[in-house]
Design an enzyme around this catalytic site. Structure first.
Site, short mmCIF file in Angstrom:
data_model
loop_
_atom_site.label_atom_id
_atom_site.label_comp_id
_atom_site.label_asym_id
_atom_site.label_seq_id
_atom_site.Cartn_x
_atom_site.Cartn_y
_atom_site.Cartn_z
CG ASP A 67 0.30 -0.17 2.21
OD1 ASP A 67 1.05 -0.38 2.23
OD2 ASP A 67 -0.69 -1.26 3.19
CG ASP A 136 -9.33 -2.14 12.17
OD1 ASP A 136 -8.73 -3.52 11.98
OD2 ASP A 136 -9.30 -0.98 11.67
CG HIS A 138 -5.73 -2.39 8.80
ND1 HIS A 138 -5.95 -1.67 10.11
CD2 HIS A 138 -4.35 -2.85 8.48
CE1 HIS A 138 -4.64 -1.33 10.53
NE2 HIS A 138 -4.11 -1.20 9.58
CD GLU A 143 -8.65 1.05 7.65
OE1 GLU A 143 -9.09 -0.43 9.02
OE2 GLU A 143 -7.80 1.95 8.10
#
Length: 241
Positions: A67, A136, A138, A143
């Site tokens: 990313d 979380d 990811h 996400e």
């Protein structure tokens, strides 16, 4: 799924580097999927040390990163290209023409994602994809969502992710709110996926991801279906498993 329990962050980093080194030794022209963040820094440090000792050769390796922040150029100290250069690329004999990340300066999201997908298709399946995991769940910047995104896409970063990354910026307001990220299908196409995790703050999400149901609300949970997934984590991170 294979789990390698380690004593601490340093032991985790060393054992993860062992796995990557084995791939590079067996296939000198391998494709490595790489990650950023604090989790893999120690692993990169071990790889650099092995290169300096003459045990590794990066000259034929191709790398594709997960990313990049949208809106940051390569010379921005918070860009992921800058991170990779400072933490790995500038310390080994890798060919810069063989290192790839999404183009954060491209404001046209469709164009940026299409261009990176083309690069990924040309590179072919990664021999090994390195991952961390967010609090979380990811992976990359995939996400929590209602679906698993397939290929490179532009993501609106959650408040949790922005908050977690704010420590790398002068203020929370400077953290980009969007990023380009490799999709789940691309990650899952890697021949081997290697995740590193360290610290008690990762214990809850590791339990949710790998002891709970597979759901796009916990993106990392999809790795339960990968045929060659290895989790290298220290005792604190595995304390709730």
């Amino acid at each position: 799924m294979r789990i390698i329990r380690t004593k601490d962050y340093e032991d985790m980093s060393r054992k993860a580097a062992n796995l990557i080194s084995a791939v590079m030794t067996m296939k000198p022209d391998c494709v490595l999927g790489l990650a950023t963040g604090s989790s893999p820094v120690g692993t990169y440090r071990h790889l650099i040390r092995r290169y300096e000792n003459g045990d590794l050769d990066f000259s034929r390796v191709t790398t594709v990163n997960l990313d990049e922040y949208k809106g940051l150029d390569r010379e921005n100290p918070q860009s992921y290209y800058y991170f990779m250069r400072e933490n790995l690329f500038s310390h080994v004999n890798i060919d810069p023409e063989r290192t790839f990340l999404p183009d954060g300066t491209e404001q046209d999201s469709e164009k940026a994602c299409s261009a990176y997908n083309e690069i990924l298709h040309r590179a072919g399946r990664a021999d090994l994809q390195l991952l961390g995991i967010g609090h979380d769940g990811h992976i990359g910047f995939n996400e929590p969502s209602d679906t698993f995104a397939k290929e490179t896409h532009c993501v609106d970063l959650t408040d949790m992710t922005i908050e977690a990354n704010a420590r790398f910026f002068s203020s929370r307001e400077e953290v980009p709110t969007q990023a380009y990220t490799m999709g789940i299908r691309t990650i899952m196409s890697a021949k081997r996926v290697l995740m590193v995790a360290s610290g008690a703050d990762k214990a809850k999400i590791l339990r949710e991801a790998f002891c709970g149901p597979v759901t796009p609300r916990v993106p990392a949970s999809i790795l339960q279906f990968h045929p060659d997934f290895v989790l290298v984590a220290d005792e604190s991170a595995l304390s709730e498993m």
